[in-house]
Design an enzyme around this catalytic site. Structure first.
Site, PDB file in Angstrom:
ATOM      1  N   HIS A 295       9.446  -1.026   7.557  1.00 30.43           N
ATOM      2  CA  HIS A 295       9.519  -1.982   6.449  1.00 30.43           C
ATOM      3  C   HIS A 295       8.311  -1.780   5.532  1.00 30.43           C
ATOM      4  O   HIS A 295       7.382  -1.055   5.867  1.00 30.43           O
ATOM      5  CB  HIS A 295       9.511  -3.417   7.001  1.00 30.43           C
TER       6      HIS A 295
ATOM      7  N   HIS B 253       3.305   1.319   0.749  1.00 26.06           N
ATOM      8  CA  HIS B 253       3.604   2.444   1.634  1.00 26.06           C
ATOM      9  C   HIS B 253       4.497   1.970   2.780  1.00 26.06           C
ATOM     10  O   HIS B 253       4.667   0.769   2.964  1.00 26.06           O
ATOM     11  CB  HIS B 253       2.309   3.031   2.219  1.00 26.06           C
TER      12      HIS B 253
END
Length: 194
Positions: free
Chosen positions: A38, A124
Site C-alpha cells: 500500500h 513510495h
C-alpha cells in the site's frame, strides 16, 4: 489501536515479479506480502479507541478526483550503501498524494491528533525491510539494475483508514473507514484535493 491512512495497491504482475527478484537475491529481507502492499499517507501509531471517530471525522471532508499513480524504479532508504527499506518509486500521482496528505494532516492536527510521520513524505511503496547485511551486495546490484524499471500504473479511487494488528506472521490490515473519490462520470484532469 495502531492506525494508518493509506491507499491500497492492486497486485499486478510486474510488482509480483519484482518481489520475486528481490527474494531471489538471498538477502536477509522481510518482504511485504503482495496483498498488504500500500501507499502510506500518514502513520498515526497508537490511537485511543475514543479518538477513532475524530480520525474518521478528519477524513470525511476530503474531496478528490480519481487519479493515476505510475510506479517506476526500485530504490532504498536511507541510501544504497546501507539499505534498510526497499521501495518502488512513482513518477505520476505524487502531487495528488501530497495534496491529500496535506489536507488530512491539517485536519488531524486541528483535532489534536499528531501522526508519527508528520514531517517527511516521499511517496513510495515499501516492498521489504532489510534485517541484516547478509548477501546485501546481491540486493544492491539488483536495485542498481532496476533503478528505472517500469512497474505499471493504477487508479486511486479511495483513501482508507486501516487498523494494523501486528502478528508473528506479519501485520494484518483491517479497513475501518473509507473516503471515495468524487464520481464525475468520467476521468477528470483536475486532480485536486480540497
Amino acid at each position: 489501536m495502531r492506525l494508518f491512512i493509506g491507499i491500497e495497491v492492486p497486485q499486478f504482475p510486474k510488482l509480483i515479479e519484482l518481489l520475486e527478484l528481490v527474494k531471489n537475491t538471498g538477502a536477509d529481507i522481510k518482504l511485504v506480502e503482495p496483498f498488504n502492499i500500500h501507499i502510506t499517507l500518514l502513520f498515526l501509531g497508537e490511537v485511543r479507541d475514543d479518538r477513532v471517530e475524530d480520525v474518521k471525522e478528519a477524513m470525511s471532508g476530503l474531496k478528490f478526483d480519481k487519479f493515476t499513480v505510475t510506479l517506476k524504479g526500485l530504490g532504498a532508504f536511507p541510501n544504497l550503501t546501507r539499505p534498510r527499506v526497499i521501495w518502488v518509486g512513482m513518477i505520476e500521482g505524487q502531487q495528488q498524494l501530497r495534496q491529500i496528505r496535506s489536507y488530512l494532516l491539517n485536519e488531524l492536527l486541528r483535532r489534536k491528533i499528531r501522526p508519527e510521520d508528520e514531517k517527511e513524505f516521499t511517496p513510495h511503496l515499501t516492498i521489504g525491510r532489510v534485517k541484516s547485511l547478509n548477501s546485501i551486495n546481491n540486493l544492491i546490484s539488483l536495485i542498481n539494475e532496476n533503478i528505472n524499471i517500469d512497474v505499471g500504473n493504477f487508479e486511486v479511487a479511495n483513501v482508507i483508514l486501516f487498523k494494523s494488528t501486528l502478528t508473528p506472521k506479519g501485520p494484518i490490515y483491517d479497513k475501518l473507514f473509507e473516503v471515495k473519490a468524487i464520481d464525475r462520470g468520467g476521468s477528470s484532469k483536475a486532480n485536486k484535493a480540497v
